[in-house]
Write an enzyme that holds these catalytic residues in place. Structure first.
Site, PDB file in Angstrom:
ATOM      1  N   LYS A 118      21.012  39.929 -15.838  1.00  0.00           N
ATOM      2  CA  LYS A 118      21.030  39.509 -17.370  1.00  0.00           C
ATOM      3  C   LYS A 118      22.286  40.049 -18.081  1.00  0.00           C
ATOM      4  O   LYS A 118      22.448  41.194 -17.651  1.00  0.00           O
ATOM      5  CB  LYS A 118      19.832  40.173 -17.818  1.00  0.00           C
ATOM      6  CG  LYS A 118      18.268  39.379 -17.563  1.00  0.00           C
ATOM      7  CD  LYS A 118      18.123  38.105 -17.745  1.00  0.00           C
ATOM      8  CE  LYS A 118      16.977  37.474 -17.201  1.00  0.00           C
ATOM      9  NZ  LYS A 118      15.889  37.786 -17.952  1.00  0.00           N
ATOM     10  N   CYS A 529      18.948  25.449 -18.729  1.00  0.00           N
ATOM     11  CA  CYS A 529      18.692  25.477 -19.966  1.00  0.00           C
ATOM     12  C   CYS A 529      17.309  25.620 -20.432  1.00  0.00           C
ATOM     13  O   CYS A 529      16.540  25.178 -19.874  1.00  0.00           O
ATOM     14  CB  CYS A 529      19.235  24.566 -21.084  1.00  0.00           C
ATOM     15  SG  CYS A 529      21.197  24.031 -20.907  1.00  0.00           S
ATOM     16  N   TRP A 574      11.653  35.573 -24.972  1.00  0.00           N
ATOM     17  CA  TRP A 574      12.368  34.297 -24.706  1.00  0.00           C
ATOM     18  C   TRP A 574      11.929  33.395 -25.849  1.00  0.00           C
ATOM     19  O   TRP A 574      12.130  32.253 -25.666  1.00  0.00           O
ATOM     20  CB  TRP A 574      11.925  33.837 -23.275  1.00  0.00           C
ATOM     21  CG  TRP A 574      12.347  34.517 -22.192  1.00  0.00           C
ATOM     22  CD1 TRP A 574      13.361  35.547 -22.335  1.00  0.00           C
ATOM     23  CD2 TRP A 574      12.278  34.393 -20.900  1.00  0.00           C
ATOM     24  NE1 TRP A 574      13.748  36.099 -20.916  1.00  0.00           N
ATOM     25  CE2 TRP A 574      13.076  35.684 -20.277  1.00  0.00           C
ATOM     26  CE3 TRP A 574      11.229  33.553 -20.029  1.00  0.00           C
ATOM     27  CZ2 TRP A 574      13.159  35.476 -18.831  1.00  0.00           C
ATOM     28  CZ3 TRP A 574      11.471  33.678 -18.658  1.00  0.00           C
ATOM     29  CH2 TRP A 574      12.265  34.675 -17.915  1.00  0.00           C
ATOM     30  N   GLU A 678      12.594  40.502  -7.677  1.00  0.00           N
ATOM     31  CA  GLU A 678      13.907  39.655  -7.023  1.00  0.00           C
ATOM     32  C   GLU A 678      14.483  40.865  -6.302  1.00  0.00           C
ATOM     33  O   GLU A 678      14.983  41.744  -6.553  1.00  0.00           O
ATOM     34  CB  GLU A 678      15.028  39.144  -8.037  1.00  0.00           C
ATOM     35  CG  GLU A 678      16.150  38.647  -7.472  1.00  0.00           C
ATOM     36  CD  GLU A 678      17.160  39.854  -7.401  1.00  0.00           C
ATOM     37  OE1 GLU A 678      18.057  39.621  -6.256  1.00  0.00           O
ATOM     38  OE2 GLU A 678      17.353  40.842  -7.796  1.00  0.00           O
ATOM     39  N   HIS A 707      17.686  30.509  -6.631  1.00  0.00           N
ATOM     40  CA  HIS A 707      18.504  30.060  -7.569  1.00  0.00           C
ATOM     41  C   HIS A 707      19.571  29.537  -6.991  1.00  0.00           C
ATOM     42  O   HIS A 707      20.775  28.974  -7.603  1.00  0.00           O
ATOM     43  CB  HIS A 707      19.071  31.088  -8.534  1.00  0.00           C
ATOM     44  CG  HIS A 707      18.061  31.704  -9.456  1.00  0.00           C
ATOM     45  ND1 HIS A 707      17.229  32.780  -9.062  1.00  0.00           N
ATOM     46  CD2 HIS A 707      17.572  31.312 -10.799  1.00  0.00           C
ATOM     47  CE1 HIS A 707      16.314  33.065 -10.211  1.00  0.00           C
ATOM     48  NE2 HIS A 707      16.565  32.157 -11.075  1.00  0.00           N
TER      49      HIS A 707
END
Length: 771
Positions: A118, A529, A574, A678, A707
């Site tokens: 992030k 997005c 979020w 992760e 990803h």
């Protein structure tokens, strides 16, 4: 009094860049066609900023994937494992760039992607630079200069935006060798000098160097590195006007360092830290010629600016240092805001609160208007000011914002509501009734949202198919997913989430106090997005949100099916959050709504319930002194949401792309029975923290990166699990992917999960065999 913008959204108001990139990855358009889309977007964005009246318009804020990765390519810090791609004629620089972000698996090559995490405390992700002790740098991309020249050809002299050298190193990781990455500064600076020299020669007057590391706790070595870097820039380019940009928080203990740097302008994020203005003006350390850039328009939220509130620091500063030494700007790049409120139709779900909102394009107008109003003696007679203040007052007085029943329930919450019935050790014994094997396998929740799923959802929203037809389709997809999971041998199944558009939006649509945009897209990573909900009022859950689909899936199989919920901190982080009450209060309201859902799922017979909190670490304040209070209420709200169940019900949570070292005690305090994290891109490095802490609860370290489109082999997954088993007992370990599978295709998903289940079975067998 100049105006400037720190950066603009890249994707386009209709996500044109997202679609072009994904078509390019799929081989459906050429490099030239992708570049044409990118060029069109850049030109549109420069023109609209010029038309809005912004004096200093940014360039190089555009990126095909991520601005940190852009810098990695520009300075030639390409990891060695990508060398085979650099020698292939058919591989362009852009292909190499995408391989670093997404991995490469084709023909005879299988190369993992670089790590992703992030961007400070936002939901934007960046690709983490990798450094070796013998790291070398060289200028290998002219993107920064090319985009400056491109704008100049249009008659627009831009302000190039570049990640500062110390922040670039600070964001990276030392991959091999015993050294500190900041030691590489002397090798990196010559490349920065080349970049700045080329810009000056091309006619650049201003350059924005972003150093948001200054909003964090820096060591003396890192502060000295800043001195070295900026002294060198001043010596080599004395006429270049450098805007030093820090954002997301105060300069804090780094303020003296920032004030001592030989730069033209110092940018302040006065939205996140209004108090720093007094610290600077009263310090007596502001150099006589230094300009202050006042970030008074919130670059990370969607609320209309309160002109009266913003004009106060502007007037305060101009009275002290003069109008000519003041710039007006957003608090940070507008990358974190939706593109244009005007793209929302008149029938939008935000129609009732639309007068209270401003997206990126509208924020440009706010910046310019504030600059103009600040130079008018009687601003109260100006129509723009009057209209703004009417909108602000209407929002304050609106009955849409406050709910009596929510306030009353908040007053009844006690500490006991946030406690499970028994400690984990007792619960683990009780949960043996779930009959799970060692190394139990599961997924994080979502399965691929195929083109057909998206088409059916769109048709239903447009009334092209009936609700009955849409539900029938969703039931078929759910049953197909359950049957496939049974066939592959997963132990704890999920229903696939085909009815969900987004893990936050789906819940927000069913909660009161939320509103939604049609085109309010914000980049999360690469082409991904999200469309954050807007929390405008008190939060209330009127009816169950997930029980029907979860119980339907459970009715199809004798195996366990997880209830899948998003946690209160993640819903808060979020979303675009109301700014008229503390975030902790809003988060507690959300937690109570999730608590009701958890209770209903358990009463419906669901024995495993996952409450995802991938944004827990993201919400951590940048200054360590502020961590305690945030972690207190963040942990408390998660526990409030999950503690209503019996000992026999297993609570899972999920976190991704987080550094856990500094907050491991708080993660343990969540007291989830199972945490999935992760781990694959870091090759299980994150588990060391859990092992050193002697984390007591169960852990599912992600064994492959969702990803990236590459499919891991069974051998690769076994090796990762063996690494995990070397630091944690097998009795604690679960086996799962890094994250949800929504963005992946079914073909790669099936192959990857088959390999994952086989790897788990192989480890079970190795443990059961006598030594």
């Amino acid at each position: 009094m100049k105006t400037h913008n720190l950066g603009y959204p890249r994707m386009g108001s209709h996500r044109q860049l997202k679609r072009a990139c994904e078509r390019y990855w799929a081989g459906r358009i050429t490099n030239d066609e992708l570049q044409s889309t990118a060029r069109t977007l850049r030109h549109q964005h420069w023109q609209l900023q010029q038309e809005a009246g912004i004096d200093l318009i940014p360039s190089n804020d555009f990126s095909f994937y991520d601005q940190v990765l852009d810098m990695t390519l520009a300075v030639g810090a390409v990891p060695e494992r990508y060398a085979p791609l650099q020698g292939r004629e058919e591989i362009t620089d852009l292909d190499l760039y995408f391989a670093m972000a997404r991995g490469y698996q084709r023909d005879d090559l299988d190369i993992t992607a670089m790590e992703m995490t992030k961007w400070f405390d936002t939901n934007y992700h960046f690709i983490v630079p990798e450094f070796q002790r013998d790291q070398t740098f060289q200028l290998t991309s002219t993107k920064i200069l090319d985009e400056f020249n491109e704008a100049q050809a249009m008659g627009i002299v831009t302000k190039p935006v570049i990640i500062g050298p110390v922040t670039y190193l600070w964001l990276g990781k030392e991959k091999e060798g015993d050294f500190h990455r900041v030691e590489l500064l002397d090798r990196l600076l010559p490349v920065y000098h080349q970049i700045l020299k080329s810009l000056v020669e091309a006619g650049a007057v201003y350059v924005q160097l972003d150093e948001p590391c200054l909003a964090n706790n820096l060591s003396e070595r890192e502060r000295q590195a800043l001195q070295v870097a900026y002294q060198s820039f001043q010596q080599k380019f004395p006429q270049l006007k450098i805007i030093l940009a820090n954002y997301f928080d105060c300069y804090g203990d780094n303020l003296s360092t920032a004030l001592s740097l030989p730069v033209h302008t110092l940018h302040l994020d006065l939205v996140r830290c209004p108090s720093q203005l007094d610290d600077i003006l009263d310090s007596g350390k502001l150099p006589e010629k230094t300009t202050l850039s006042l970030g008074v328009v919130d670059g990370r939220n969607i609320w209309k600016n309160d002109y009266e509130q913003s004009l106060q620091p502007i007037r305060q500063t101009t009275n002290r240092i003069g109008t000519e030494r003041v710039m007006i700007a957003p608090s940070c790049s507008l990358l974190h805001a939706p593109a244009d409120l005007n793209s929302e139709s008149g029938t939008s779900k935000i129609s009732s609160i639309r007068p209270w909102l401003a997206f990126a394009k509208q924020k440009l107008t706010e910046v310019v208007t504030l600059s103009q109003l600040a130079q008018i003696e009687d601003r109260t007679q100006q129509p723009a000011y009057q209209e703004n203040q009417r909108a602000i007052q209407t929002r304050r007085d609106s009955p849409l914002v406050h709910r009596t029943e929510v306030q009353q329930r908040m007053a009844t919450v006690t500490e006991a509501d946030a406690q499970r019935q028994s400690p984990f050790a007792h619960r683990k014994v009780q949960q043996q009734s779930l009959n799970l094997p060692q190394f139990p396998t599961t997924t994080i929740g979502s399965f691929p949202q195929t083109k057909e799923v998206r088409q059916q959802r769109a048709k239903f929203k447009k009334n092209e198919i009936t609700e009955e037809q849409y539900l029938s389709f969703l039931h078929q997809e759910t049953e197909r997913a359950i049957r496939w999971q049974e066939d592959v041998g997963l132990d704890v199944l999920v229903h696939g989430e085909f009815e969900r558009n987004d893990m936050v939006e789906h819940f927000g649509e069913q909660l009161e106090g939320f509103a939604f945009t049609e085109l309010g897209w914000v980049q999360s990573y690469g082409s991904r997005c999200v469309k954050p909900p807007i929390i405008y009022g008190d939060v209330l859950r009127p009816t169950p949100m997930t029980v029907e689909w979860t119980t339907y899936a459970q009715s199809l199989t004798p195996r366990l099916v997880k209830g899948m919920l998003t946690g209160p901190v993640t819903i808060l982080q979020w979303s675009f959050v109301r700014d008229d009450q503390p975030r902790a209060t809003t988060c507690t309201q959300i937690a109570l709504a999730i608590r009701d859902e958890v209770t209903d799922l358990e009463q419906a017979g669901i024995r495993v319930i996952q409450v995802d909190e991938p944004a827990l670490r993201e919400g951590l304040p940048l200054h360590q002194a502020d961590w305690g209070e945030y972690l207190r209420w963040a942990v408390q709200t998660f526990r409030l949401a999950t503690s209503s169940v019996s000992d026999e019900t297993q609570i899972h949570t999920h976190m991704c792309y987080s550094e856990f070292n500094d907050i491991i005690e708080s993660i343990a305090a969540l007291d989830a029975d199972v945490i999935t994290i992760e781990c694959s891109r870091s090759q299980m490095e994150l588990l060391d923290t859990f092992a050193d802490f002697q984390y007591p609860n169960d852990i599912g370290p992600g064994v492959y990166d969702i990803h990236s489109p590459r499919v891991p082999s069974e051998t690769e997954i076994v090796q990762l699990l063996e690494k995990a088993q070397a630091v944690l007992p097998a009795s604690q370990l679960w086996v799962n992917p890094d994250c949800g599978l929504k963005t992946r295709g079914w073909n790669e998903t099936k192959h990857a999960l088959e390999a994952m289940v086989s790897a788990a079975q192989q480890l079970r067998q190795s443990i059961s065999e006598p030594v």
